[in-house]
Design a protein around this motif. Structure first.
Motif, PDB file in Angstrom:
ATOM      1  N   ILE A  37       0.859  -1.184   0.000  1.00  0.00           N
ATOM      2  CA  ILE A  37       0.000   0.000   0.000  1.00  0.00           C
ATOM      3  C   ILE A  37       0.899   1.238   0.000  1.00  0.00           C
ATOM      4  N   PHE A  38       0.753   2.099  -1.007  1.00  0.00           N
ATOM      5  CA  PHE A  38       1.550   3.336  -1.024  1.00  0.00           C
ATOM      6  C   PHE A  38       0.927   4.352  -1.966  1.00  0.00           C
ATOM      7  N   GLY A  39       1.597   5.478  -2.104  1.00  0.00           N
ATOM      8  CA  GLY A  39       1.080   6.568  -2.923  1.00  0.00           C
ATOM      9  C   GLY A  39       1.236   6.299  -4.413  1.00  0.00           C
ATOM     10  N   PHE A  40       0.387   6.947  -5.199  1.00  0.00           N
ATOM     11  CA  PHE A  40       0.346   6.726  -6.640  1.00  0.00           C
ATOM     12  C   PHE A  40       1.680   7.046  -7.317  1.00  0.00           C
ATOM     13  N   SER A  41       2.405   8.065  -6.824  1.00  0.00           N
ATOM     14  CA  SER A  41       3.628   8.462  -7.538  1.00  0.00           C
ATOM     15  C   SER A  41       4.666   7.351  -7.552  1.00  0.00           C
ATOM     16  N   PHE A  42       4.640   6.479  -6.538  1.00  0.00           N
ATOM     17  CA  PHE A  42       5.600   5.381  -6.531  1.00  0.00           C
ATOM     18  C   PHE A  42       5.215   4.311  -7.553  1.00  0.00           C
ATOM     19  N   LEU A  43       3.920   4.145  -7.780  1.00  0.00           N
ATOM     20  CA  LEU A  43       3.476   3.222  -8.827  1.00  0.00           C
ATOM     21  C   LEU A  43       3.868   3.781 -10.191  1.00  0.00           C
ATOM     22  N   ASP A  44       3.663   5.080 -10.347  1.00  0.00           N
ATOM     23  CA  ASP A  44       3.964   5.769 -11.584  1.00  0.00           C
ATOM     24  C   ASP A  44       5.428   5.605 -11.966  1.00  0.00           C
ATOM     25  N   GLN A  45       6.311   5.676 -10.968  1.00  0.00           N
ATOM     26  CA  GLN A  45       7.750   5.608 -11.233  1.00  0.00           C
ATOM     27  C   GLN A  45       8.220   4.169 -11.448  1.00  0.00           C
ATOM     28  N   ASN A  46       7.483   3.190 -10.953  1.00  0.00           N
ATOM     29  CA  ASN A  46       7.971   1.813 -10.987  1.00  0.00           C
ATOM     30  C   ASN A  46       7.058   0.883 -11.776  1.00  0.00           C
ATOM     31  N   ALA A  47       6.364   1.444 -12.772  1.00  0.00           N
ATOM     32  CA  ALA A  47       5.355   0.672 -13.494  1.00  0.00           C
ATOM     33  C   ALA A  47       5.947  -0.523 -14.229  1.00  0.00           C
ATOM     34  N   ASP A  48       7.258  -0.599 -14.411  1.00  0.00           N
ATOM     35  CA  ASP A  48       7.835  -1.765 -15.083  1.00  0.00           C
ATOM     36  C   ASP A  48       8.034  -2.930 -14.130  1.00  0.00           C
ATOM     37  N   ARG A  49       7.882  -2.699 -12.839  1.00  0.00           N
ATOM     38  CA  ARG A  49       8.111  -3.777 -11.875  1.00  0.00           C
ATOM     39  C   ARG A  49       6.849  -4.166 -11.105  1.00  0.00           C
ATOM     40  N   ILE A  50       5.995  -3.183 -10.868  1.00  0.00           N
ATOM     41  CA  ILE A  50       4.795  -3.473 -10.093  1.00  0.00           C
ATOM     42  C   ILE A  50       3.550  -2.995 -10.831  1.00  0.00           C
ATOM     43  N   GLN A  51       2.402  -3.537 -10.445  1.00  0.00           N
ATOM     44  CA  GLN A  51       1.154  -3.152 -11.078  1.00  0.00           C
ATOM     45  C   GLN A  51       0.131  -2.758 -10.016  1.00  0.00           C
ATOM     46  N   GLY A  52      -0.693  -1.794 -10.348  1.00  0.00           N
ATOM     47  CA  GLY A  52      -1.688  -1.321  -9.411  1.00  0.00           C
ATOM     48  C   GLY A  52      -2.899  -2.242  -9.393  1.00  0.00           C
ATOM     49  N   GLY A  53      -3.447  -2.488  -8.199  1.00  0.00           N
ATOM     50  CA  GLY A  53      -4.605  -3.353  -8.069  1.00  0.00           C
ATOM     51  C   GLY A  53      -5.879  -2.647  -8.502  1.00  0.00           C
ATOM     52  N   ILE A  54      -6.827  -3.430  -9.005  1.00  0.00           N
ATOM     53  CA  ILE A  54      -8.104  -2.872  -9.446  1.00  0.00           C
ATOM     54  C   ILE A  54      -9.049  -2.894  -8.260  1.00  0.00           C
ATOM     55  N   ILE A  55      -9.478  -1.717  -7.809  1.00  0.00           N
ATOM     56  CA  ILE A  55     -10.326  -1.630  -6.616  1.00  0.00           C
ATOM     57  C   ILE A  55     -11.743  -1.269  -7.050  1.00  0.00           C
ATOM     58  N   GLY A  56     -12.677  -2.119  -6.726  1.00  0.00           N
ATOM     59  CA  GLY A  56     -14.067  -1.871  -7.097  1.00  0.00           C
ATOM     60  C   GLY A  56     -14.231  -1.722  -8.604  1.00  0.00           C
ATOM     61  N   GLY A  57     -13.383  -2.437  -9.371  1.00  0.00           N
ATOM     62  CA  GLY A  57     -13.514  -2.411 -10.820  1.00  0.00           C
ATOM     63  C   GLY A  57     -12.810  -1.246 -11.496  1.00  0.00           C
ATOM     64  N   VAL A  58     -12.108  -0.414 -10.708  1.00  0.00           N
ATOM     65  CA  VAL A  58     -11.447   0.748 -11.319  1.00  0.00           C
ATOM     66  C   VAL A  58      -9.938   0.626 -11.148  1.00  0.00           C
ATOM     67  N   LYS A  59      -9.235   0.839 -12.242  1.00  0.00           N
ATOM     68  CA  LYS A  59      -7.772   0.780 -12.215  1.00  0.00           C
ATOM     69  C   LYS A  59      -7.215   2.102 -11.687  1.00  0.00           C
ATOM     70  N   PRO A  60      -6.124   2.063 -10.915  1.00  0.00           N
ATOM     71  CA  PRO A  60      -5.546   3.318 -10.436  1.00  0.00           C
ATOM     72  C   PRO A  60      -4.710   3.987 -11.528  1.00  0.00           C
ATOM     73  N   THR A  61      -5.340   4.699 -12.407  1.00  0.00           N
ATOM     74  CA  THR A  61      -4.597   5.421 -13.424  1.00  0.00           C
ATOM     75  C   THR A  61      -4.764   6.908 -13.164  1.00  0.00           C
ATOM     76  N   PHE A  62      -3.894   7.670 -13.791  1.00  0.00           N
ATOM     77  CA  PHE A  62      -3.927   9.128 -13.673  1.00  0.00           C
ATOM     78  C   PHE A  62      -5.331   9.652 -13.976  1.00  0.00           C
ATOM     79  N   GLU A  63      -5.923   9.160 -15.086  1.00  0.00           N
ATOM     80  CA  GLU A  63      -7.226   9.660 -15.535  1.00  0.00           C
ATOM     81  C   GLU A  63      -8.320   9.294 -14.528  1.00  0.00           C
ATOM     82  N   ASN A  64      -8.308   8.031 -14.071  1.00  0.00           N
ATOM     83  CA  ASN A  64      -9.360   7.584 -13.161  1.00  0.00           C
ATOM     84  C   ASN A  64      -9.319   8.321 -11.828  1.00  0.00           C
ATOM     85  N   ILE A  65      -8.106   8.584 -11.337  1.00  0.00           N
ATOM     86  CA  ILE A  65      -8.016   9.267 -10.050  1.00  0.00           C
ATOM     87  C   ILE A  65      -8.461  10.710 -10.199  1.00  0.00           C
ATOM     88  N   SER A  66      -8.016  11.361 -11.291  1.00  0.00           N
ATOM     89  CA  SER A  66      -8.364  12.777 -11.426  1.00  0.00           C
ATOM     90  C   SER A  66      -9.855  12.949 -11.709  1.00  0.00           C
TER      91      SER A  66
END
Lengths: 435, 343
Positions: free
Chosen positions: B241-270
């Motif tokens: 569990i951590f902040g979005f910016s760390f996912l953004d920087q490490n997208a080649d190693r880790i993937q964000g979980g889909i919560i309630g059917g929504v992916k944690p992407t820049f567009e979805n969060i904004s």
């Protein structure tokens, strides 16, 4: 040798039992030696692992990727409204110079989105480089000069091989078109890795490629200077008084117990004390290396006193008796004879105390030195940070490029520690020879 | 020894001199989540050469507000960053110290992600499942019991049969506060029994919803999000569990979980579609405006389109910008230093 064994009566007084005992004792000794060797080996292996893992991650922080670009120092961009003051020169849009040069280099990039990522291959530091060039030598204005400019952190990471090419584009920090541009620049031979002087000469930055440790080094220097200037004389004086002059009674016993206790108090407690004393009561400026130095001096004092007392105690009494016998006063005895004799030990203790202070972050958190500070501190009251705090802050940053910067800074800190401990050995040798 | 005494004397004079000098530099304290953004603005602001670069301390939201509310004067910070809104109790504390005029500036959003290693299939969860997997007490057959679930499959049959292993921030962290409030509380509300409890006894409900299990399934991994990312790459069964910016920087190693059917992407969060996101703020002491040079200009820099706008430099650092209308509102409020009103 053979004669000797001939002379020896053959094990006359050694019973079988004793012989077995002797064998056992020898075995124990061999085993102990082996264990000792193994202990040293394990310690060295761990040290080597630590060093190799840090060095292998950190060495690349000392080099930096640069691209060469033909920059036209356009007068209309630098002096957009004819104002030729230094202030206008400083505030000019140097980014536009880079953007224009990039557009000339890659004429087929057109969409806004693509241009945005194209402009992103250079660091924010690149426009500062151009600004410094112009401010140093205003005659470049109006010319086209090939300039090596700092690449962005992503490009730098890519060039150093930390960002793999074979990952799906969506998951890669460096996108396909950025790789295309990079390859184009490589083909032209305008990509270079140079020694990263900026790492040693600039202050902190949020852009990993232009972040440096000079600010933290200066901060550490001021902090340690204050620590030394405060803790060393007070520590040595207290030790001399306690050993040479103070009567042995209950009060000095209590003092001794307290000093030993203080040496074991966690450093964060000294941070709280420093905050309460120097910030809230004395109203000294927050984040200043002076406050840091004073706080660390409190922490280092017991260590210096204990080691100084031990080495003063180790001076043989015959020296004191001789000096007193020849009519020296107690003060003369202490300063002319005992102190020089105990100096090597005192200095070793002091430097060990100071190297501990150099690596401390916890007490500094309380007095506001865990902070982002760009400007290089000019004196002890300026806001400053120290090397271990810089390492901590970088280790906590999301940008991938800060990983190597963190390890690079650790390497610098280790070099400093080695240097300080070598100094301790050197000073001890020097004083010992004088005897 | 004479030299040493001299040194001491020098220090003493410097100490006294330091007190007399007025502060010409903005001082900022507060949240470690806002820290990367505040420092970026500070650096850009200082680089323009008109004012000194502000000093930004990372003290945590609560610690920052404590320092901020301690008083008015050059010994106290001008701005505090917060990864949550200021509490009523804190406003009262500020008022007691004479700080009655505070300007609130909403900076943007930060998503909290549940991520795992790329080597494993992505995490797909609902808030209810998050609550069931991580709460200390969960309702089973209408009764509250100590969390019995050991594997994800125990939580829901559709989930994989792996041990529940979640690496997350400790209770001192603002990320943790936001996580329990948004994800766990959101999940707890899905249970009718807990929902009923919420109506009758809000406090008891909060204790159940906000208490994370302590039997080893939730591992407090410290405040360092980089460390969690490293641990995730090493252990593909773990979820972090951590902040979005760390996912953004490490997208080649880790993937964000889909919560309630929504992916944690820049567009979805904004857009506000992603369920676990929070607003970031900073607070300005109006009494310091005009006394500390550059404070108004710093506010203008932070709320400029170049900084917190849709394509501003803060988005490169992982900030998720506010909507265009909201940005305009925040900007005009910051410019006029309109007083905070919590109602």
């Amino acid at each position: 040798m053979t004669d000797m064994s001939d002379l020896k009566p053959q094990n006359q007084w050694v019973s079988e039992e004793r012989k077995a005992g002797l064998g056992k004792r020898h075995r124990t000794e061999r085993r102990f030696k082996l264990l000792g060797l193994a202990a040293i080996f394990i310690a060295l292996a761990m040290l080597a692992t630590l060093f190799v893992s840090i060095a292998s991650k950190g060495y690349s922080a000392f080099v930096q990727t640069r691209f060469e670009l033909n920059v036209y120092f356009d007068e209309t961009v630098i002096y957009p409204n004819g104002d030729r003051s230094a202030q206008a020169l400083r505030g000019a849009s140097y980014v536009s110079l880079i953007r224009n040069a990039l557009r000339a280099e890659f004429p087929d990039v057109e969409t806004r989105k693509e241009l945005r990522s194209l402009f992103g291959i250079f660091s924010k530091g690149a426009s500062r480089q151009l600004r410094n060039m112009v401010m140093e030598k205003p005659s470049v204005i109006g010319t086209t000069t090939a300039t090596w400019l700092i690449a962005s952190d992503d490009m730098d990471m890519f060039n150093k091989g930390y960002i793999p090419r074979d990952v799906v584009e969506a998951d890669r920090r460096v996108k396909d078109n950025e790789i295309k541009w990079f390859d184009h620049l490589v083909e032209k031979g305008v990509v270079q890795k140079v020694f990263n002087w900026g790492f040693f000469s600039s202050g902190d930055s949020r852009e990993p490629e232009i972040a440096g440790i000079w600010g933290a080094m200066v901060g550490s220097f001021y902090t340690l200077l204050i620590t030394f200037v405060i803790a060393f004389p007070i520590g040595v004086m207290s030790a001399i008084y306690l050993e040479e002059f103070a009567p042995k009674n209950r009060i000095t016993d209590i003092i001794e117990v307290n000093i030993n206790n203080l040496a074991a108090v966690p450093s964060i407690v000294f941070g709280l004390l420093g905050m309460g004393l120097f910030l809230n009561v004395a109203h000294l400026p927050r984040s200043a290396s002076m406050v840091g130095g004073l706080t660390l001096a409190l922490m280092t004092l017991p260590i210096i006193i204990i080691s100084a007392r031990a080495s003063i105690r180790a001076v043989p009494d015959s020296i004191r008796h001789a000096a007193l016998g020849l009519g020296a006063s107690r003060q003369q005895t202490a300063f002319h004879h005992v102190l020089p004799q105990s100096m090597p030990g005192i200095l070793t203790g002091t430097i060990i105390g100071l190297s501990q202070a150099l690596g401390e972050t916890a007490p500094l958190l309380m007095i506001g030195m865990v902070a982002f500070i760009v400007d290089i501190p000019g004196n002890v009251t300026d806001p400053a940070t120290v090397l271990p705090v810089q390492i901590f802050l970088w280790a906590d940053s999301p940008e991938r490029a800060f990983v190597e910067k963190t390890s690079g800074a650790i390497l610098v800190l280790l070099v400093f520690l080695v240097f300080m401990n070598a100094l301790a050995v050197l000073l001890r040798r020097k004083f010992e020879r004088r005897k | 020894m004479i030299k040493k005494t001299l040194g001491l004397a020098v220090i003493a004079t410097v100490a006294l001199a330091g007190q007399a000098v007025a502060r010409d530099q903005i001082r900022i304290v507060g949240s470690s989540t806002v820290f990367p953004f505040a420092t970026t603005v500070a650096e850009t602001f200082g680089d323009k050469g008109v004012f000194k670069t502000p000093v930004v301390e990372s003290t945590g939201s609560g610690g920052g507000l404590k320092l901020f509310c301690a008083g008015i004067g050059e010994g106290h910070p001008d701005i505090t960053n917060a990864s949550r809104r200021i509490k009523k109790s804190e406003v009262e504390k500020c008022a007691k110290a004479g700080i009655t005029e505070i300007t609130e500036v909403k900076v943007g959003f930060d998503g909290i992600v549940l991520a795992n290693s790329k080597a494993a299939p992505p995490v797909i969860l609902t808030k209810k499942q998050i609550f069931m997997a991580l709460a200390k007490q969960v309702p089973v057959n209408g009764k509250l019991v100590a969390n019995p679930y050991k594997t994800w499959k125990d939580v829901d049959a559709s989930l994989p049969n792996t041990k529940i292993e979640v690496l997350g921030p400790p209770p001192t962290s603002g990320t943790r506060d936001a996580f329990v409030e948004l994800a766990m509380e959101g999940g707890a509300k899905k249970f009718p029994s807990l929902k009923a409890l919420r109506k009758t006894d809000k406090r008891a409900f909060k204790i159940i919803a906000h208490t994370v299990r302590e039997d080893g399934a939730y591992i407090e991994a410290g405040e360092n999000d980089n460390l969690i990312v490293q641990k995730l790459t090493a252990n593909k069964n773990a979820v972090g569990i951590f902040g979005f910016s760390f996912l953004d920087q490490n997208a080649d190693r880790i993937q964000g979980g889909i919560i309630g059917g929504v992916k944690p992407t820049f567009e979805n969060i904004s857009a506000g579609d992603y369920g676990i996101s929070r607003s970031l703020y900073f607070y300005v002491k109006n009494a310091h405006v005009g006394k500390v040079p550059g404070l108004k200009e710093y506010l203008a820099e932070f709320t400029s389109e170049d900084a917190f706008g849709e394509f501003g430099y803060l988005t490169e650092k992982g900030l998720i910008p506010l909507s265009k209308e909201e940005r305009a509102l925040v900007r005009s409020r910051a410019a006029s230093l309109s007083k905070l009103n919590l109602m």
